[in-house]
Design a protein around this motif. Structure first.
Motif, PDB file in Angstrom:
ATOM      1  N   ASP A 162      44.960  36.962  35.930  1.00  0.00           N
ATOM      2  CA  ASP A 162      45.183  38.386  36.183  1.00  0.00           C
ATOM      3  C   ASP A 162      44.513  38.768  37.490  1.00  0.00           C
ATOM      4  OD1 ASP A 162      45.733  41.110  36.061  1.00  0.00           O
ATOM      5  OD2 ASP A 162      43.828  41.502  35.050  1.00  0.00           O
ATOM      6  N   ALA A 163      45.330  38.899  38.547  1.00  0.00           N
ATOM      7  CA  ALA A 163      44.840  39.366  39.843  1.00  0.00           C
ATOM      8  C   ALA A 163      45.449  40.722  40.169  1.00  0.00           C
ATOM      9  CB  ALA A 163      45.185  38.347  40.939  1.00  0.00           C
ATOM     10  N   SER A 164      45.850  41.440  39.136  1.00  0.00           N
ATOM     11  CA  SER A 164      46.490  42.745  39.358  1.00  0.00           C
ATOM     12  C   SER A 164      45.475  43.852  39.608  1.00  0.00           C
ATOM     13  CB  SER A 164      47.348  43.131  38.150  1.00  0.00           C
ATOM     14  OG  SER A 164      46.528  43.437  37.019  1.00  0.00           O
ATOM     15  N   SER A 165      44.296  43.735  38.979  1.00  0.00           N
ATOM     16  CA  SER A 165      43.267  44.782  39.019  1.00  0.00           C
ATOM     17  C   SER A 165      43.790  46.119  38.488  1.00  0.00           C
ATOM     18  CB  SER A 165      42.715  44.953  40.446  1.00  0.00           C
ATOM     19  OG  SER A 165      42.045  43.797  40.863  1.00  0.00           O
ATOM     20  N   LEU A 166      44.711  46.039  37.568  1.00  0.00           N
ATOM     21  CA  LEU A 166      45.302  47.227  36.955  1.00  0.00           C
ATOM     22  C   LEU A 166      45.283  47.080  35.443  1.00  0.00           C
ATOM     23  CD1 LEU A 166      48.480  47.500  39.209  1.00  0.00           C
ATOM     24  CD2 LEU A 166      46.492  49.024  39.297  1.00  0.00           C
TER      25      LEU A 166
END
Length: 351
Positions: free
Chosen positions: A249-253
């Protein structure tokens, strides 16, 4: 000889960063060193601090923490580097001798205040200096500094001090444990970390690398790095069409994290590179429980990963320069620090 004062790029307030004259660091103990930054990459977080997306108190602090530079002065007890050596400066401050450092958990060094790092004074309550400065003091030189191989450029070395190593660690251990597994990278706000993760997954033998994002430029970039790129607008109920044993998860959302967790197959592992909100409603905890998945979230233990990532860069296994989108001189930092590029590198003007 280091002058008594120096120039430092300073965060003053959101969208207000400026060069200021400040007192230059001095060696105060035998294990310290002073490094002259030569290349400083803009961390993904730096963009959001600079433009106010991540709010900070309006209290000035030194800016920039992904650093490659030249050793200019060392204390009497320093043995691993000498003046003129080119080095990576890990962004976190770590002593190398405490219980956590000895286990490789350099993010959790107990010899310094929690979350101590360059360019992020408001996290630790102490200003350790910043990369976009004439000089930085390295308090534990032998523990922290890593020599840069000749084949690795300064811009690449700077990125390895944080974001490139962060992307690498999200897939390195899972792929070692599950060789050849397909990998899903949920991209977004952690712009370069997601792309560095794509590079690492491809290089480390993933049978398939899928990259999702809502940004067309990042999707195209991920495709050029070897991923299958799929546009996804993350939402709490976004349909999941495939599940993966290894997910990043590199969305940071919030919505991106939920999508990543729901995309993790039974007994898979999902690694988060940031905490998108202190408290998150809607996490699929029951589903995670029933599937038996592992969710790991933390900052990268940068110093513990740097040498492995440098090795991948030196031998050409990972071409980190392909993630960097623009190289600018230090003198353009003030007008360019909030530009939307995925990965900007600032190099000292005389380089």
């Amino acid at each position: 000889m280091i002058d008594s004062s120096m120039q430092q790029f300073t965060f003053v307030a959101a969208n207000k960063l400026e060069w200021r004259e400040v007192t230059a660091p001095k060696i105060e103990s035998a294990g310290q060193a002073i490094v002259r930054p030569l290349a400083v990459t803009r961390c993904d977080l730096d963009l959001y601090v600079a433009n106010g997306t991540v709010p900070m108190k309006d209290k000035p602090f030194a800016f920039g923490h992904e650093i490659a530079g030249e050793v200019v002065e060392i204390g009497d007890d320093v043995t691993r580097v000498i003046p003129s050596d080119k080095v990576v400066v890990p962004f976190q401050i770590n002593c190398g001798t405490c219980e956590f450092c000895q286990q490789g958990y350099t993010n959790a060094c107990s010899s310094v205040p929690r979350f101590s790092a360059y360019g992020l004074a408001q996290s630790s309550g102490r200003d350790w200096g910043g990369g976009l400065s004439d000089f930085v003091l390295v308090p534990y030189a032998d523990a922290m500094l890593v020599k840069i191989p000749q084949a690795v450029s300064l811009p690449v070395a700077a990125s390895i001090s944080d974001n490139a190593s962060d992307g690498y660690r999200t897939v390195a251990r899972p792929l070692k444990e599950r060789p050849g597994s397909p990998v899903l990278i949920v991209g977004g706000m952690a712009q370069s970390v997601g792309l560095f993760a794509v590079q690492a997954a491809v290089a480390l033998g993933a049978s398939k690398v899928t990259y999702t994002d809502f940004g067309s430029e990042r999707l195209a970039h991920a495709k050029s790095l070897g991923a299958e790129a799929i546009e996804v607008q993350y939402g709490s109920d976004t349909p999941v069409t495939e599940q993966f044993p290894i997910v990043v998860d590199a969305s940071s959302l919030r919505e991106g994290l939920i999508y990543a967790l729901r995309s993790t197959q039974a007994y898979g592992i999902c690694t988060g590179v940031s905490a998108p909100g202190r408290l998150i409603n809607g996490l699929p905890v029951a589903e995670m429980y029933m599937k038996g998945i592992t969710y790991e979230v933390s900052r990268v233990h940068a110093r513990a990963k740097i040498e492995a990532v440098l090795d991948c860069s030196q031998c050409g296994k990972i071409k980190h320069l392909d993630v960097i989108t623009r190289i600018l001189p230090f003198s353009e930092a003030q007008q360019s620090i909030t530009d939307p590029d995925t990965k900007i590198v600032f190099v000292r003007d005389e380089q």
